[in-house]
Write a protein that holds these residues in place. Structure first.
Motif, PDB file in Angstrom:
ATOM      1  N   UNK A 104       0.851  -1.203   0.000  1.00 44.41           N
ATOM      2  CA  UNK A 104       0.000   0.000   0.000  1.00 44.41           C
ATOM      3  C   UNK A 104       0.888   1.255   0.000  1.00 44.41           C
ATOM      4  N   UNK A 105       1.968   1.214   0.764  1.00 46.68           N
ATOM      5  CA  UNK A 105       2.888   2.361   0.834  1.00 46.68           C
ATOM      6  C   UNK A 105       3.554   2.604  -0.509  1.00 46.68           C
ATOM      7  N   UNK A 106       3.849   1.517  -1.216  1.00 51.07           N
ATOM      8  CA  UNK A 106       4.531   1.657  -2.511  1.00 51.07           C
ATOM      9  C   UNK A 106       3.698   2.494  -3.484  1.00 51.07           C
ATOM     10  N   UNK A 107       2.360   2.408  -3.342  1.00 55.13           N
ATOM     11  CA  UNK A 107       1.480   3.163  -4.247  1.00 55.13           C
ATOM     12  C   UNK A 107       1.593   4.671  -4.018  1.00 55.13           C
ATOM     13  N   UNK A 108       2.044   5.083  -2.829  1.00 60.90           N
ATOM     14  CA  UNK A 108       2.296   6.509  -2.629  1.00 60.90           C
ATOM     15  C   UNK A 108       3.816   6.774  -2.589  1.00 60.90           C
ATOM     16  N   UNK A 109       4.551   5.884  -3.253  1.00 58.14           N
ATOM     17  CA  UNK A 109       6.005   6.016  -3.407  1.00 58.14           C
ATOM     18  C   UNK A 109       6.761   6.074  -2.091  1.00 58.14           C
ATOM     19  N   UNK A 136       1.111   8.147   5.092  1.00 56.20           N
ATOM     20  CA  UNK A 136       1.140   6.684   5.084  1.00 56.20           C
ATOM     21  C   UNK A 136      -0.099   6.110   5.786  1.00 56.20           C
ATOM     22  N   UNK A 137      -0.390   6.634   6.972  1.00 55.06           N
ATOM     23  CA  UNK A 137      -1.516   6.087   7.730  1.00 55.06           C
ATOM     24  C   UNK A 137      -2.843   6.372   7.026  1.00 55.06           C
ATOM     25  N   UNK A 138      -2.971   7.584   6.457  1.00 59.06           N
ATOM     26  CA  UNK A 138      -4.196   7.900   5.708  1.00 59.06           C
ATOM     27  C   UNK A 138      -4.399   6.866   4.607  1.00 59.06           C
ATOM     28  N   UNK A 139      -3.306   6.541   3.936  1.00 61.02           N
ATOM     29  CA  UNK A 139      -3.397   5.613   2.828  1.00 61.02           C
ATOM     30  C   UNK A 139      -3.739   4.190   3.337  1.00 61.02           C
ATOM     31  N   UNK A 140      -3.217   3.808   4.491  1.00 66.28           N
ATOM     32  CA  UNK A 140      -3.592   2.504   5.076  1.00 66.28           C
ATOM     33  C   UNK A 140      -5.068   2.500   5.483  1.00 66.28           C
ATOM     34  N   UNK A 141      -5.537   3.615   6.028  1.00 68.08           N
ATOM     35  CA  UNK A 141      -6.950   3.690   6.458  1.00 68.08           C
ATOM     36  C   UNK A 141      -7.882   3.536   5.259  1.00 68.08           C
TER      37      UNK A 141
END
Ligand code: ZN
Length: 369
Positions: free
Chosen positions: A303-308, A361-366
């Motif tokens: 998931x983190x990779x998608x926001x580089x 990162x956390x926003x993207x995980x949520x």
């Protein structure tokens, strides 16, 4: 509130674990900030330590997914190891890329990051519930918060612990368990000059035990014991009747705590006329890098990779509230807070830009878990 202003306010609102009024002042600010993001607030009151703040965020009516997803739990603590007044000696300056100050890293920046992440996730159409629990007693063993942590973790799909990351930015994917033993040696008091032979020296007895206990350390098993406190005796011309030690214990592998309990129960007095009293408890079980942890980390990494962002995994001998979650089999990631150094010291700082990175990162995980 803008993240840096909020961090300044939280750091300057000092909140040592043992000062209920102080921690409650911080809790009121945190609750207010969460309310601004439409949270439903529950104050879990506590007689001895500060109240815990539980904030529940629900997706807006238009964004609900079916079937409804389980919440993600964000775990923060509001208490610190610093006594009131530390801020006067160790203020909050922004020094270039860093922000210094008591408990910036552990973990007031974590609270700022959690709120920032929720706000960002809401803006991008968050469609799952999020629970934020800010506790008041993490630094003193989480005795009143543990039941709430376990209860809320059990209903969650993922738990993120907002403790600071490792200095290189890595998440904490394993933590040792921590326990403590206390040993009391009892001897017999006597005049050190007139009656030396009638005394039984509790400090001498304890000296034998200290050596034996230190030797239970086994680095090959990641097990350590540290006799960290020793006290005994009254004055030098009395054979001491009592001595006591406190032993910090760290374990990683299954069975190690049980091995140590058995070894400790087997300790026998070495000197005639002395007795030992041994107590111990495992405060936090280990959080191992097991299959669940590997899978959780790999999913977060993709998931983190998608926001580089490139996520890396590490671990530490220090324990956190994440240790309570891991044995429940619930996916947990720790070290989700700011990046910095100097835990529990007047050198504590965070890298300013890590707040924004971690909130992203956390926003993207949520939004994507
Ligand atoms: Zn902490």
């Amino acid at each position: 509130m803008e993240p840096k202003s909020l961090l300044k306010l939280l750091v300057e609102t000092e909140s040592p674990s043992h000062d209920k009024a102080a921690v409650d002042r911080l809790g009121a600010i945190v609750a207010e900030e969460a309310r601004k993001l439409s949270a439903q607030i529950e104050i879990i009151s506590n007689a001895e330590t500060g109240n815990h703040v539980l904030a529940r965020f629900f997706p807006s009516a238009g964004a609900v997914s079916f079937p409804a997803s389980a919440p993600v739990l964000l775990l923060c603590h509001m208490d610190t190891v610093f006594p009131l007044g530390t801020i006067n000696r160790f203020p909050y300056p922004e020094a270039g890329e860093k922000i210094l100050g008591p408990a910036t890293l552990d973990m007031k920046a974590g609270i700022v990051i959690a709120l920032g992440a929720i706000e960002a996730a809401q803006k991008s159409g968050l469609n799952r519930p999020v629970t934020l629990l800010c506790t008041s007693d993490e630094e003193i063993g989480s005795h009143t918060s543990r039941e709430h942590i376990e209860r809320l973790a059990a209903e969650s799909a993922l738990v993120l612990v907002l403790e600071g990351a490792l200095p290189d930015g890595s998440l904490k994917t394993w933590r040792k368990g921590v326990g403590e033993f206390r040993v009391k040696a009892k001897g017999r008091a006597a005049h050190a000059g007139g009656d030396h032979e009638k005394g039984h020296n509790a400090i001498e007895e304890m000296a034998h035990q200290v050596i034996a206990i230190q030797k239970l350390t086994d680095y090959s098993k990641q097990t350590t014991l540290n006799v960290g406190v020793i006290k005994g005796g009254t004055v030098s011309n009395v054979v001491p009747e009592e001595a006591e030690i406190h032993v910090d214990v760290r374990v990683m592998q299954p069975g190690e705590w049980e091995r140590l309990v058995a070894e400790m129960q087997n300790l026998k007095p070495v000197l005639d006329g002395t007795a030992l009293e041994i107590t111990g408890a495992l405060n936090r079980p280990p959080m191992p890098f097991d299959e669940t942890m590997k899978a959780t980390f790999e999913r977060a990494k993709s998931i983190a990779a998608k926001i580089s962002m490139e996520l890396t995994a590490g671990g530490t001998g220090g324990a956190s509230d994440g240790n309570f979650v891991a044995p429940l089999g619930i996916p947990v990631l720790d070290g989700m807070g700011a990046v910095g150094e100097g835990y529990h010291s007047e050198r504590e700082y965070i890298f300013t830009n890590s707040m924004e990175q971690k909130a992203g990162l956390i926003a993207s995980l949520l939004c994507n878990w």
